[in-house]
Motif scaffolding. Sequence first.
Motif, PDB file in Angstrom:
ATOM      1  N   GLN A 181     -13.260   5.328   2.055  1.00  0.00           N
ATOM      2  CA  GLN A 181     -12.503   5.370   0.808  1.00  0.00           C
ATOM      3  C   GLN A 181     -12.735   4.099  -0.007  1.00  0.00           C
ATOM      4  OE1 GLN A 181      -8.277   5.943   1.292  1.00  0.00           O
ATOM      5  NE2 GLN A 181      -7.885   6.067  -0.905  1.00  0.00           N
ATOM      6  N   ARG A 182     -12.795   2.952   0.667  1.00  0.00           N
ATOM      7  CA  ARG A 182     -13.049   1.695  -0.039  1.00  0.00           C
ATOM      8  C   ARG A 182     -14.427   1.724  -0.703  1.00  0.00           C
ATOM      9  NH1 ARG A 182     -11.179  -3.239  -0.543  1.00  0.00           N
ATOM     10  NH2 ARG A 182      -9.434  -2.775   0.849  1.00  0.00           N
ATOM     11  N   LEU A 214      -5.479  -1.553  -0.867  1.00  0.00           N
ATOM     12  CA  LEU A 214      -6.057  -0.709   0.180  1.00  0.00           C
ATOM     13  C   LEU A 214      -6.229  -1.515   1.468  1.00  0.00           C
ATOM     14  CD1 LEU A 214      -7.302   2.175   0.610  1.00  0.00           C
ATOM     15  CD2 LEU A 214      -9.521   1.117   0.139  1.00  0.00           C
ATOM     16  N   VAL A 242      -5.947  -0.465  -7.032  1.00  0.00           N
ATOM     17  CA  VAL A 242      -5.930   0.301  -5.784  1.00  0.00           C
ATOM     18  C   VAL A 242      -6.650  -0.464  -4.673  1.00  0.00           C
ATOM     19  CG1 VAL A 242      -6.631   2.453  -4.672  1.00  0.00           C
ATOM     20  CG2 VAL A 242      -5.794   2.482  -7.031  1.00  0.00           C
ATOM     21  N   TYR A 258     -10.154   3.141   6.524  1.00  0.00           N
ATOM     22  CA  TYR A 258     -10.239   3.254   5.071  1.00  0.00           C
ATOM     23  C   TYR A 258     -11.604   2.807   4.541  1.00  0.00           C
ATOM     24  CZ  TYR A 258      -5.169   3.933   5.032  1.00  0.00           C
ATOM     25  OH  TYR A 258      -3.905   4.417   5.233  1.00  0.00           O
ATOM     26  N   TRP A 309       0.826  -1.204   0.000  1.00  0.00           N
ATOM     27  CA  TRP A 309       0.000   0.000   0.000  1.00  0.00           C
ATOM     28  C   TRP A 309       0.857   1.250   0.000  1.00  0.00           C
ATOM     29  CZ3 TRP A 309      -4.088   2.326  -1.342  1.00  0.00           C
ATOM     30  CH2 TRP A 309      -4.507   3.527  -0.754  1.00  0.00           C
ATOM     31  N   ASP A 310       0.556   2.149  -0.935  1.00  0.00           N
ATOM     32  CA  ASP A 310       1.273   3.416  -1.051  1.00  0.00           C
ATOM     33  C   ASP A 310       0.260   4.488  -1.439  1.00  0.00           C
ATOM     34  OD1 ASP A 310       3.208   5.417  -1.376  1.00  0.00           O
ATOM     35  OD2 ASP A 310       3.443   4.920  -3.500  1.00  0.00           O
ATOM     36  N   PRO A 311      -0.089   5.397  -0.525  1.00  0.00           N
ATOM     37  CA  PRO A 311      -1.115   6.405  -0.809  1.00  0.00           C
ATOM     38  C   PRO A 311      -0.806   7.252  -2.052  1.00  0.00           C
ATOM     39  CG  PRO A 311      -0.649   6.345   1.531  1.00  0.00           C
ATOM     40  CD  PRO A 311       0.384   5.481   0.865  1.00  0.00           C
ATOM     41  N   ALA A 312       0.464   7.600  -2.249  1.00  0.00           N
ATOM     42  CA  ALA A 312       0.815   8.433  -3.399  1.00  0.00           C
ATOM     43  C   ALA A 312       0.563   7.693  -4.706  1.00  0.00           C
ATOM     44  CB  ALA A 312       2.275   8.870  -3.308  1.00  0.00           C
ATOM     45  N   THR A 317      -5.868   6.429  -9.120  1.00  0.00           N
ATOM     46  CA  THR A 317      -7.246   6.920  -9.018  1.00  0.00           C
ATOM     47  C   THR A 317      -7.466   8.099  -9.954  1.00  0.00           C
ATOM     48  OG1 THR A 317      -7.326   6.216  -6.694  1.00  0.00           O
ATOM     49  CG2 THR A 317      -8.995   7.780  -7.427  1.00  0.00           C
ATOM     50  N   ALA A 324      -1.505   5.188  -5.102  1.00  0.00           N
ATOM     51  CA  ALA A 324      -2.955   5.012  -5.216  1.00  0.00           C
ATOM     52  C   ALA A 324      -3.608   6.267  -5.767  1.00  0.00           C
ATOM     53  CB  ALA A 324      -3.546   4.654  -3.856  1.00  0.00           C
ATOM     54  N   ALA A 325      -3.116   7.434  -5.363  1.00  0.00           N
ATOM     55  CA  ALA A 325      -3.680   8.690  -5.857  1.00  0.00           C
ATOM     56  C   ALA A 325      -3.453   8.832  -7.364  1.00  0.00           C
ATOM     57  CB  ALA A 325      -3.057   9.865  -5.111  1.00  0.00           C
TER      58      ALA A 325
END
Length: 959
Positions: free
Chosen positions: A436-437, A427, A423, A433, A393-396, A402, A398-399
């Motif tokens: 967001q999911r 997640l 993603v 989360y 998992w890596d938020p950056a 998305t 994933a952004a």
Amino acid sequence: MPIRDEDTTTPAGRSAELERLGPLVDGLGQDGVPGVVDIVGEAGIGKSRLLGWVCARARGRGLTVLRGRATEFERNIPFQAFTDAFADADLARLGEDLVAEAAPVLHGVRGARGQGEDEDTPGRFGLYRTLTEVLRKLGKQRGLVVALDDLHWADPASAEFVDHLVRHPVRGRVLVVLARRERQTPTSLAAALTRGADSGTVLPVPLGPLGEQEAVGSLAPDLPPGRARELYTASEGNPLYFLALLHTYRQGASLPGVTARGPGDNPVGVPSGLGSLLLDELTALTASQRLVVEAVSVLGDHATPAMLRLMTGDPAPAGLDACTAELTRRDLLRIGSDGRWRLRHPLLRALVYENTAAPRRTEIHRRAAAELARRGASAAERAPHVERSLSDWDPASAAVLTEAAAQLASTAPATAAHLLDVVLRFLPQTPAYARQRAELTLARARALGVSGRLRESRNLLHTVISTAGDEHPALRADAVSLCAMMERHLGHSPEATALLRRELSRTPGPPPGQAVSLGLALGMSALLNVSYPDVRADLRRTLAIARSHGDLAGEAGVLALASLGEAYEGRTEDAERFADAAAGLANSLPDPSLTDLCESLVWLGWSEALLERYADAERHADRGLDIARRSGQLHVLPHLLTGRAYALMNTCRLPSALESAEEAESVARAIGSGELLAFTLAVKTLIVLVASPLGDARALATAEEAVATAGESSTWWASLAWCMLAQATSVAGDPHRTQEAILKAGGGPELRRVQPSLRPAQLETLVNAAIATGHLGQAERWAAQAAEEAARTGLRGQRAAALLGDTREALRLFDEAAQGYGHCGATLWEAYSLLRAAPLAKAARHGPRAVAMWRRAERIAAAGGARLLSDLAELIRPQVEGSSQVPEVLAQLTARELEIAALVTAGLSNQDIATKLYVSRRTIETHLSAIYRKTSIPSRSALASLMTRAGFGEPSRTG
């Protein structure tokens, strides 16, 4: 001996294929010539070489050639195969506006825009039309051949556009040539090409193994016969395998018992023996050369010299240049016209990629993504590398994925769904989360729905609904509304209704905005399920909620839906009152206010069409289409397009009507809803029927597909499909089947399942069928019912339809019908009524009036592209323009009966006439019985004599 994929020499052993393809290239653009060629065979069988020969022949004939290739590791890059082909196109010939509209394909993901920046670009199916125009313009001057290799690896958007080209071939001198492996081709693409082969728009060219003489004689003529036979046997006639074995042999390797086909295939679909032979070339490379080869295989289209230096860690140009020079000498690397490096064959790239150590592959993708971000590349361009560099998992990251999904949602929803799935897989499954999911799952379900994966979408939405709870009411309501739509598309209207009623009855109930949305969804489900009266009270409550909270768009939506429901039920005064109020609100609101409720323009436009307000219906449909395309609302396009097509047809603009109907069909097929497809095909049937010449079988085929697609459903769409089958069989001269179809549509003689606003027209068809079969008493009963139903609606056009079924005072009634249609703008049916009235006027000694009627009808039909009416006009011309001595008895015959009488005069037998008109012999005999009864003529010879005297042709020599 190196294996070259760009060899354009004449392929050995393919004389039969060359004899088929040569004339096709030479005769590009001629009528009846397929617009798509489908070259099919296993890996290495010679598809690329045959494709190269076609390109070389086309260039030799002065044609423009664009060649592209789908690639295995870019299968989630939208339009990748076409972008590759367009790289060498002369875009200056297209004009700036067209280039801008086609940018998502001409420039690929490198030209992808961010959210909110694409309002002036066409949506998914608008883009297909734009691309078709691009191909037409590129081929206008010299002719164009577009060659696409390895299409079995095509991304979903490329595959869908190929399907579009199969259904709607490019007009002009354009040929699309495809090469693919059969076993690895996606089912949907294979099915589209098979349908095209059946219809004649696709020429299939299957390739089998080469014979021993052709393989050895062309590829290894200098080998000793025994050794050549051994290599051929091992290759099993596959040219690529043969060349690989030959190359190994000439390098001095021992080949005792070698076979190119090892036990099974490797992960890239290449037989393991061949894979070993290809990878054997890499064993002699230095470590630096191996790193370059691996980097090129991973980078794909991003393998520029600058990017290679970053990936290999060698900043000195000289070192990299030395490596690439040696690799070029070995024919492992090639540089393209765009300055990018690539391995010489896609199979080699796939094998190198799969055999590169996973950590190294991941690191190259990570560095490439970072470098592209530094250069300002779009999220869509970075997404493939970001996806393949993810291991946790890596938020950056994933952004980025998305954002890329949002950029591609309107033009490539299948790719958007895939990126969101990536993603969601990474997640974390923690409460933090959860929202967001749910949001990502909802977005993925929407993308799956518009890309035709309805069941997957519905299943995901069930998950969102069951887990959203009361803390996220807006999100839950959105999921319920979308789920109800998926259920309807799947043919589950009762389930959709139950789901919506349960949600509206929850405590606490949904917020006002969501309550309006859910109420409208409930009304739509009931309308399609032929149960609109059951939701009148629900719509009144929904209208009150919208008004009490100042929701003008919601209020307009409820009023529009109520207008359509009342028009459907034949309550014209109520429908007109609601339509006036809805139109007043909708016209006062700016487009952004209607974006979230674009369906209101669907309901309003269709209501106005049923109320015979065709100009208003067309205007609101056009506005709805503009909003829907800009906002990517694919699900409303078929309804808007069919409404527009229906209005255009009634006002006799058949080419434009057919264009809208065909686009609606394409969108419905992409969505994957059987009921929606049945609806679009039903509307298309009527348009094709009027736009085609008399005797054309396309309308009947379209109607039969509509009925088959609808199955045993009892929805409005299914009923409409059966009604349109009746119209097609009526024109085809099969009154027995016509009657059966209408009674099936209506659920019995009362036609209760046919919407009241359409009953008069269907009853008129029943009247004609009854007269044709000699059941005059039944005809009179249905004519009386038609008049009663038409009087109830109060619509001029419907009253005109009822008048057409009355056999008394025929001239006055046809004249009145023409005036009724003309008053409401239905010029198509005005022309039809005039054609029916003109012979009667002539028989009544009103010659000038008859000619005036005929000429106006003929002008309307010719100007509007109504080929059917134009043919009918020609059939009755002798009656109208002939002398006053034309026997009055002929005025009693229908157009179909006149046509059959003319064929009898030409000497055709009953069976010959049946074959010519695509009907049964029994139908012809029924028509002849009616002709003899009306004219009191006892024999075929007497009929031929009468027809000849009336100016309908010469008698047969055997008559």
